[in-house]
Every structure is written in structure tokens, then in C-alpha cells.
Design a protein around this motif. Structure first.
Motif, PDB file in Angstrom:
ATOM      1  N   PRO A  64      66.833  24.814   8.270  1.00  0.00           N
ATOM      2  CA  PRO A  64      67.242  23.720   9.146  1.00  0.00           C
ATOM      3  C   PRO A  64      67.849  24.245  10.444  1.00  0.00           C
ATOM      4  N   GLU A  65      68.651  23.414  11.086  1.00  0.00           N
ATOM      5  CA  GLU A  65      69.180  23.703  12.420  1.00  0.00           C
ATOM      6  C   GLU A  65      69.820  25.087  12.526  1.00  0.00           C
ATOM      7  N   ASP A 127      72.358  21.568   8.640  1.00  0.00           N
ATOM      8  CA  ASP A 127      72.150  21.027   9.978  1.00  0.00           C
ATOM      9  C   ASP A 127      73.501  20.801  10.647  1.00  0.00           C
ATOM     10  N   TRP A 176      59.012  20.380   9.583  1.00  0.00           N
ATOM     11  CA  TRP A 176      59.866  21.017  10.590  1.00  0.00           C
ATOM     12  C   TRP A 176      59.016  21.762  11.619  1.00  0.00           C
TER      13      TRP A 176
END
Length: 186
Positions: A64-65, A127, A176
Motif C-alpha cells: 500500500p501507500e 496506508d 493497485w
């Protein structure tokens, strides 16, 4: 979604998404994967299992982020490091649960919340703001990815109604890599 056999097409998607070309140096290796599984009394679902064994055990490039964590790692903002996580106990949920909205704040709800965070999942990454992605490794949702935050838990995959993405680790990564918002269902 086949969680028992690595699909070559899914492995190709993972290689392309993470652009892993270091000769497997960042991979955990099969011996270490088997040791991790034995230590925790689990078998990691495919294709994640082959991914960490042969491609990479974590990545700064995401998802994720804030990047993909190593299989044994927890996010920096995890909270109580003293809490015992038991990956061999089944992940307790089969549908979304927003405990922030729940009227029942009983002892049973507190116990279930504890299980959501600590049973049957590896943390894929964050995230930020305590929004953590988990891969379920035991229980009925084995192989599915869930977003668990400080307000609730939501499964990821088109059959759950929040996204158009395919379920599982490869579907999560593919979504993603296509630069789509996580929850893009109308």
C-alpha cells in the motif's frame, strides 16, 4: 482465486507490478518461508507464498501507500507490541464490520475486536493513520485481503461490493498497479 497452487499468470502480474529484478536477493527463500509457517502453524496462501519465497519479502514501492511489509513485520504505528498475535487461530470475520458504528460495545465485542487484529492474518502494510491491509492466512476467508482500520474491517474483492477488483493478493496488487482507487464500486 487459487490459494493452494501458484498460478503462473498471477506470478507474472506480481513480477511486473513490483519490477523485481534482483535475482531473488530480496526474497525470503523457501527454507525461511517453511520455517515461518512451522513457527506459526500455518501455510501461507498462494500466490503470496511464492511471492515472498521467490520474488521479494517486502517492497518500498507499494502497495500500500507506505510499501509492502516483510511477512513477519508490523507497521510502525501498530500500537501494543506486547499483544500476542496468533496466526494459527482463524480470522474471525466473514463480512464487513464497522465497530465504530456498532451499538453493542460489550465485552464480547471487545474480544472479537482483539481477534480481528491478532488472529489469522499477516499485515501487508499500511496506508497510514492505522489503516492496515491484512492477508488472511487461516479461517474461512483464507487468501482474501482485508482493510482493517481504527473504525472497522472491510474485505477487498468484487464479490464484497466495495470494489471492482479481483479478490486475493494478486487481485489486490493488480488493482493497485492499474492505479485504481481501492474502493471504486459505484
Amino acid at each position: 482465486m487459487n490459494i493452494d497452487q501458484a498460478d503462473p499468470a498471477e506470478l507474472a502480474v506480481l513480477r511486473a507490478a513490483f519490477d523485481v529484478d534482483d535475482g531473488g536477493e530480496s526474497a525470503l527463500g523457501w527454507e525461511a518461508v517453511h520455517a515461518f509457517e512451522a513457527e506459526h502453524g500455518i501455510v501461507l496462501p498462494e500466490p503470496y507464498r511464492t511471492f515472498v519465497a521467490e520474488m521479494t519479502d517486502g517492497s518500498y514501492s507499494g502497495p500500500p501507500e507506505y510499501g509492502l511489509l516483510s511477512v513477519a513485520e508490523l507497521p510502525d504505528d501498530w500500537g501494543d507490541d506486547e499483544q500476542e498475535r496468533d496466526l494459527s487461530k482463524p480470522f474471525p470475520l466473514a463480512e464487513a464490520w464497522m465497530w465504530e458504528e456498532a451499538s453493542d460495545q460489550s465485552e464480547d465485542a471487545d474480544e472479537l475486536l482483539e481477534q480481528v487484529y491478532n488472529h489469522g492474518s499477516v499485515v501487508l502494510g499500511t496506508d497510514g493513520c492505522a489503516m492496515n491491509w491484512h492477508l488472511i492466512v487461516t479461517g474461512p476467508h483464507r487468501g482474501h485481503v482485508w482493510l482493517i482500520s481504527d473504525v472497522g474491517a472491510v474485505p477487498f474483492g468484487e464479490q464484497f461490493g466495495f470494489t471492482t477488483a479481483e479478490p486475493g493478493f494478486a487481485g489486490w496488487v493488480r488493482h493497485w498497479a492499474a492505479n485504481k482507487p481501492w474502493y471504486d464500486a459505484a
